[in-house]
Scaffold this motif. Structure first.
Motif, PDB file in Angstrom:
ATOM      1  N   ALA A  27     -50.584  35.014  17.662  1.00 21.60           N
ATOM      2  CA  ALA A  27     -51.781  35.616  17.084  1.00 21.60           C
ATOM      3  C   ALA A  27     -52.467  36.554  18.071  1.00 21.60           C
ATOM      4  N   GLU A  28     -52.238  36.352  19.355  1.00 22.33           N
ATOM      5  CA  GLU A  28     -52.931  37.139  20.370  1.00 22.33           C
ATOM      6  C   GLU A  28     -52.083  38.280  20.941  1.00 22.33           C
ATOM      7  N   THR A  29     -50.882  38.489  20.412  1.00 29.56           N
ATOM      8  CA  THR A  29     -50.016  39.514  20.971  1.00 29.56           C
ATOM      9  C   THR A  29     -50.312  40.902  20.425  1.00 29.56           C
ATOM     10  N   GLY A  30     -51.073  41.001  19.380  1.00 31.12           N
ATOM     11  CA  GLY A  30     -51.396  42.293  18.797  1.00 31.12           C
ATOM     12  C   GLY A  30     -51.609  42.142  17.308  1.00 31.12           C
ATOM     13  N   GLU A  31     -51.727  43.263  16.632  1.00 33.16           N
ATOM     14  CA  GLU A  31     -51.972  43.230  15.200  1.00 33.16           C
ATOM     15  C   GLU A  31     -50.652  43.327  14.437  1.00 33.16           C
ATOM     16  N   TRP A  32     -50.386  42.324  13.614  1.00 26.10           N
ATOM     17  CA  TRP A  32     -49.176  42.302  12.799  1.00 26.10           C
ATOM     18  C   TRP A  32     -49.303  43.334  11.688  1.00 26.10           C
ATOM     19  N   LYS A  33     -48.214  44.046  11.440  1.00 32.60           N
ATOM     20  CA  LYS A  33     -48.173  44.983  10.324  1.00 32.60           C
ATOM     21  C   LYS A  33     -47.402  44.306   9.199  1.00 32.60           C
ATOM     22  N   LEU A  98     -44.303  43.422  14.583  1.00 30.84           N
ATOM     23  CA  LEU A  98     -45.233  43.783  15.644  1.00 30.84           C
ATOM     24  C   LEU A  98     -44.463  44.508  16.732  1.00 30.84           C
ATOM     25  N   LEU A  99     -44.910  45.698  17.087  1.00 30.14           N
ATOM     26  CA  LEU A  99     -44.304  46.443  18.194  1.00 30.14           C
ATOM     27  C   LEU A  99     -44.996  46.013  19.483  1.00 30.14           C
ATOM     28  N   ARG A 100     -44.203  45.475  20.411  1.00 28.45           N
ATOM     29  CA  ARG A 100     -44.745  45.077  21.704  1.00 28.45           C
ATOM     30  C   ARG A 100     -44.176  45.996  22.777  1.00 28.45           C
ATOM     31  N   ALA A 101     -44.501  45.741  24.031  1.00 25.60           N
ATOM     32  CA  ALA A 101     -44.092  46.624  25.123  1.00 25.60           C
ATOM     33  C   ALA A 101     -42.569  46.715  25.249  1.00 25.60           C
ATOM     34  N   ASP A 102     -41.863  45.582  25.141  1.00 22.15           N
ATOM     35  CA  ASP A 102     -40.421  45.580  25.381  1.00 22.15           C
ATOM     36  C   ASP A 102     -39.582  45.233  24.167  1.00 22.15           C
ATOM     37  N   ASP A 103     -40.211  44.811  23.079  1.00 18.58           N
ATOM     38  CA  ASP A 103     -39.422  44.398  21.926  1.00 18.58           C
ATOM     39  C   ASP A 103     -40.217  44.520  20.636  1.00 18.58           C
ATOM     40  N   LEU A 104     -39.489  44.379  19.549  1.00 14.72           N
ATOM     41  CA  LEU A 104     -40.090  44.327  18.234  1.00 14.72           C
ATOM     42  C   LEU A 104     -40.037  42.868  17.792  1.00 14.72           C
ATOM     43  N   LEU A 105     -41.159  42.345  17.355  1.00 18.31           N
ATOM     44  CA  LEU A 105     -41.242  40.968  16.903  1.00 18.31           C
ATOM     45  C   LEU A 105     -41.326  40.985  15.383  1.00 18.31           C
ATOM     46  N   PHE A 106     -40.471  40.200  14.740  1.00 24.32           N
ATOM     47  CA  PHE A 106     -40.387  40.146  13.283  1.00 24.32           C
ATOM     48  C   PHE A 106     -40.629  38.719  12.827  1.00 24.32           C
ATOM     49  N   ARG A 107     -41.352  38.554  11.733  1.00 24.07           N
ATOM     50  CA  ARG A 107     -41.596  37.214  11.193  1.00 24.07           C
ATOM     51  C   ARG A 107     -41.432  37.235   9.683  1.00 24.07           C
ATOM     52  N   ARG A 108     -41.070  36.068   9.149  1.00 30.33           N
ATOM     53  CA  ARG A 108     -40.991  35.878   7.710  1.00 30.33           C
ATOM     54  C   ARG A 108     -40.924  34.399   7.416  1.00 30.33           C
ATOM     55  N   GLY A 109     -41.258  34.017   6.201  1.00 32.62           N
ATOM     56  CA  GLY A 109     -41.115  32.646   5.755  1.00 32.62           C
ATOM     57  C   GLY A 109     -42.428  31.912   5.619  1.00 32.62           C
ATOM     58  N   ILE A 110     -42.441  30.962   4.677  1.00 34.32           N
ATOM     59  CA  ILE A 110     -43.612  30.129   4.450  1.00 34.32           C
ATOM     60  C   ILE A 110     -43.346  28.745   5.026  1.00 34.32           C
ATOM     61  N   LEU A 111     -42.419  28.026   4.412  1.00 35.86           N
ATOM     62  CA  LEU A 111     -42.097  26.676   4.857  1.00 35.86           C
ATOM     63  C   LEU A 111     -41.204  26.715   6.089  1.00 35.86           C
ATOM     64  N   PHE A 112     -40.149  27.493   6.018  1.00 40.45           N
ATOM     65  CA  PHE A 112     -39.246  27.677   7.147  1.00 40.45           C
ATOM     66  C   PHE A 112     -39.525  29.058   7.726  1.00 40.45           C
ATOM     67  N   GLN A 113     -40.294  29.093   8.795  1.00 38.38           N
ATOM     68  CA  GLN A 113     -40.682  30.367   9.384  1.00 38.38           C
ATOM     69  C   GLN A 113     -39.623  30.834  10.372  1.00 38.38           C
ATOM     70  N   ARG A 114     -39.437  32.137  10.399  1.00 38.32           N
ATOM     71  CA  ARG A 114     -38.473  32.744  11.316  1.00 38.32           C
ATOM     72  C   ARG A 114     -39.199  33.810  12.115  1.00 38.32           C
ATOM     73  N   PHE A 115     -39.077  33.709  13.439  1.00 40.64           N
ATOM     74  CA  PHE A 115     -39.602  34.728  14.343  1.00 40.64           C
ATOM     75  C   PHE A 115     -38.426  35.249  15.153  1.00 40.64           C
ATOM     76  N   VAL A 116     -38.249  36.567  15.166  1.00 46.50           N
ATOM     77  CA  VAL A 116     -37.153  37.186  15.902  1.00 46.50           C
ATOM     78  C   VAL A 116     -37.730  38.272  16.791  1.00 46.50           C
ATOM     79  N   ALA A 117     -37.373  38.233  18.060  1.00 43.60           N
ATOM     80  CA  ALA A 117     -37.747  39.299  18.985  1.00 43.60           C
ATOM     81  C   ALA A 117     -36.496  40.137  19.247  1.00 43.60           C
ATOM     82  N   VAL A 118     -36.567  41.413  18.956  1.00 43.25           N
ATOM     83  CA  VAL A 118     -35.437  42.313  19.150  1.00 43.25           C
ATOM     84  C   VAL A 118     -35.787  43.258  20.295  1.00 43.25           C
TER      85      VAL A 118
END
Length: 181
Positions: A27-33, A98-118
């Motif tokens: 929640a503190e890494t930036g604003e999610w789009k 979310l675009l961060r300094a070194d990677d793109l962070l992606f999230r999806r899911g309600i019950l089974f959440q997935r977070f991927v940093a590329v």
């Protein structure tokens, strides 16, 4: 009894496990789009078309070939499709990036959440795809192929202009990170 050499590991304490405060606070890494709210229509149309095809096939098997099991398959698929339709708006709202300094962070899911940093340096191909319903609504999907092909990420439901500008930005970042390797 012979003298034993001291064990360098004996008496040493293991490093303490990281505390929850050491974890990445998403929640503190930036604003999610978020993806476009119109993407709900794409998902609903896909669910309805899938239900019609499967239930129609099951109905034909049941009526023409007297296969009773097909009726039950059709009923189950219809029930699951209705439940899926109820949760579609919430599922679409859970998708973000979310675009961060070194990677793109992606999230999806309600019950089974997935977070991927590329990591930008690992992006090898960035592709824009548009299905017929998404194209009609002016939406596109942005797909990434990385060095680890099994960890492919797709951001669905972006406005076409946003998808193109994000693709261009990610290509620029990926080239600059690969050049630094």
């Amino acid at each position: 009894m012979p003298d034993r050499e001291p064990n360098p590991c004996a008496g040493q304490q293991a490093e303490p496990a990281p505390e929850s405060s050491d974890r990445l606070e998403l929640a503190e890494t930036g604003e999610w789009k978020r993806v476009s709210p119109k993407y709900v229509v794409v998902e609903i149309v896909g669910t309805i078309v899938n239900a019609i095809v499967v239930c129609g096939g099951a109905t034909l098997l049941w009526l023409l070939l007297d296969q009773t099991w097909a009726m039950w398959v059709g009923i189950v698929v219809l029930a699951v499709s209705i439940i899926n339709l109820v949760f579609e708006p919430r599922r679409v709202r859970s998708i973000g990036y979310l675009l961060r300094a070194d990677d793109l962070l992606f999230r999806r899911g309600i019950l089974f959440q997935r977070f991927v940093a590329v990591p930008y340096g690992r992006m090898q191909l960035i592709d824009i795809t548009r299905g017929p319903v998404a194209r009609w609504l002016g939406l596109a999907d942005l797909k990434f192929v990385t060095a680890a092909a099994s960890a492919g990420v797709s951001i669905p439901g972006l406005a076409e202009a946003d998808a193109e500008s994000l693709r261009d930005r990610l290509v620029e970042l990926a080239e600059s990170r690969r050049a630094g390797l």
